[in-house]
Design a protein around this motif. Structure first.
Motif, PDB file in Angstrom:
ATOM      1  N   LEU A 278       0.748  -1.254  -0.185  1.00  0.00           N
ATOM      2  CA  LEU A 278      -0.090   0.103  -0.101  1.00  0.00           C
ATOM      3  C   LEU A 278       1.050   1.137  -0.088  1.00  0.00           C
ATOM      4  O   LEU A 278       0.588   2.285  -0.505  1.00  0.00           O
ATOM      5  N   ASP A 279       1.928   1.271   0.571  1.00  0.00           N
ATOM      6  CA  ASP A 279       2.872   2.364   0.932  1.00  0.00           C
ATOM      7  C   ASP A 279       3.667   2.705  -0.524  1.00  0.00           C
ATOM      8  O   ASP A 279       3.517   3.820  -1.185  1.00  0.00           O
ATOM      9  N   ALA A 280       3.941   1.536  -1.336  1.00  0.00           N
ATOM     10  CA  ALA A 280       4.513   1.653  -2.543  1.00  0.00           C
ATOM     11  C   ALA A 280       3.419   2.428  -3.444  1.00  0.00           C
ATOM     12  O   ALA A 280       3.601   3.229  -4.291  1.00  0.00           O
ATOM     13  N   ALA A 281       2.285   1.557  -3.465  1.00  0.00           N
ATOM     14  CA  ALA A 281       1.374   2.179  -4.482  1.00  0.00           C
ATOM     15  C   ALA A 281       0.899   3.673  -4.383  1.00  0.00           C
ATOM     16  O   ALA A 281       0.573   4.386  -5.319  1.00  0.00           O
ATOM     17  N   THR A 282       0.518   3.957  -2.976  1.00  0.00           N
ATOM     18  CA  THR A 282       0.458   5.492  -2.555  1.00  0.00           C
ATOM     19  C   THR A 282       1.380   6.516  -3.100  1.00  0.00           C
ATOM     20  O   THR A 282       1.147   7.465  -3.514  1.00  0.00           O
TER      21      THR A 282
END
Ligand code: NAP
Length: 222
Positions: free
Chosen positions: A64-68
């Protein structure tokens, strides 16, 4: 949608295909965020790449952190975990392009075409994510083995998606790793690329090829 793609999140980038894309795109100058279910695994994959090429811009993250954080997101996990992974990152995808590489293989018969009821994995992803995310399907017919090495890759990529502008951006990313990308029509046509993978797996097995691919013939007029 970002005007210019500078950073790419690769969800499941710790695996075979995602790892190969991380290697190729980071070496082409993109900032790569390797996503994983666990921060430690993402960081370990980034560290392995940096050990080989210290100047690259590669970091490890939870999915999620990467996608955000990234301008564009690529999903590279097995079909069985495609939708559950997208559910966990959906809030980070708003307004972005998602490249879906998923092939709906159903073990043990991976050499047999077994498309899902909705037609393709890519259509399932678009349905889950809604119109706020532009799903573009690509890379189903490129063996990970080719992306993990540094030789010229003789393989074309069918790029499908409902918006021409989004396909155009993905084709530029395909070319950045030394492959030829083709506008192959709307996302519904992803079914053909996804089905082709089982055909290529059968060819690999029968003819003893490591990573058979496709090449489009013909020349543009004028
Ligand atoms: N391999 C190829 O040559 C190739 C070619 C074309 C297309 N594809 C497609 O690319 C996708 C990835 O293939 P791959 O061979 O790279 O797969 P893989 O190496 O088996 O797995 C990729 C990553 O998926 C994550 N993952 C595994 N189990 C998961 C679960 N239960 N929930 C969420 N994430 C999970 C893991 O990342 P973390 O443990 O770090 O979370 C793993 O590193 C597939 O859809 C495949 O059909 C593969």
């Amino acid at each position: 949608m970002a005007d210019k793609i500078e950073s790419i999140a690769i969800l499941g980038g710790t695996g075979d295909l995602g790892g190969g894309l991380a290697r190729q795109w980071s070496r082409a100058g993109f900032k790569i965020l390797i996503g994983s279910r666990t921060l430690e695994k993402g960081q370990a994959a980034a560290a392995a790449l940096l050990a080989e090429f210290p100047d690259l811009n590669v970091t490890g993250h939870e999915n999620l952190d990467a996608a955000t954080q990234a301008d564009l997101v690529v999903l590279t996990v097995p079909f069985a975990h495609q939708l559950s992974t997208l559910e966990t990152v959906k809030q980070g995808l708003s307004g972005k392009i998602l490249i879906d590489v998923t092939v709906p293989l159903v073990p043990p018969k991976v050499g047999t075409v077994q498309l899902p009821e909705k037609g393709s994995a890519a259509v399932m992803a678009q349905e889950l994510l809604g119109a706020d995310v532009q799903v573009v399907s690509a890379f189903q017919n490129v063996g990970a083995v080719h992306l993990q090495e540094d030789h010229k890759i003789e393989c074309d990529v069918l790029v499908t998606g409902n918006k021409r502008a989004a396909r155009e951006i993905v084709i530029e990313l395909v070319e950045a790793v030394g492959l030829r990308g083709w506008h192959a029509g709307p996302l519904a046509n992803a079914a053909a690329a996804e089905a082709m993978t089982s055909v290529l797996i059968s060819i690999n097995r029968h003819h003893g090829i490591d990573g058979a691919g496709i090449v489009i013939s013909g020349e543009a007029k004028g």
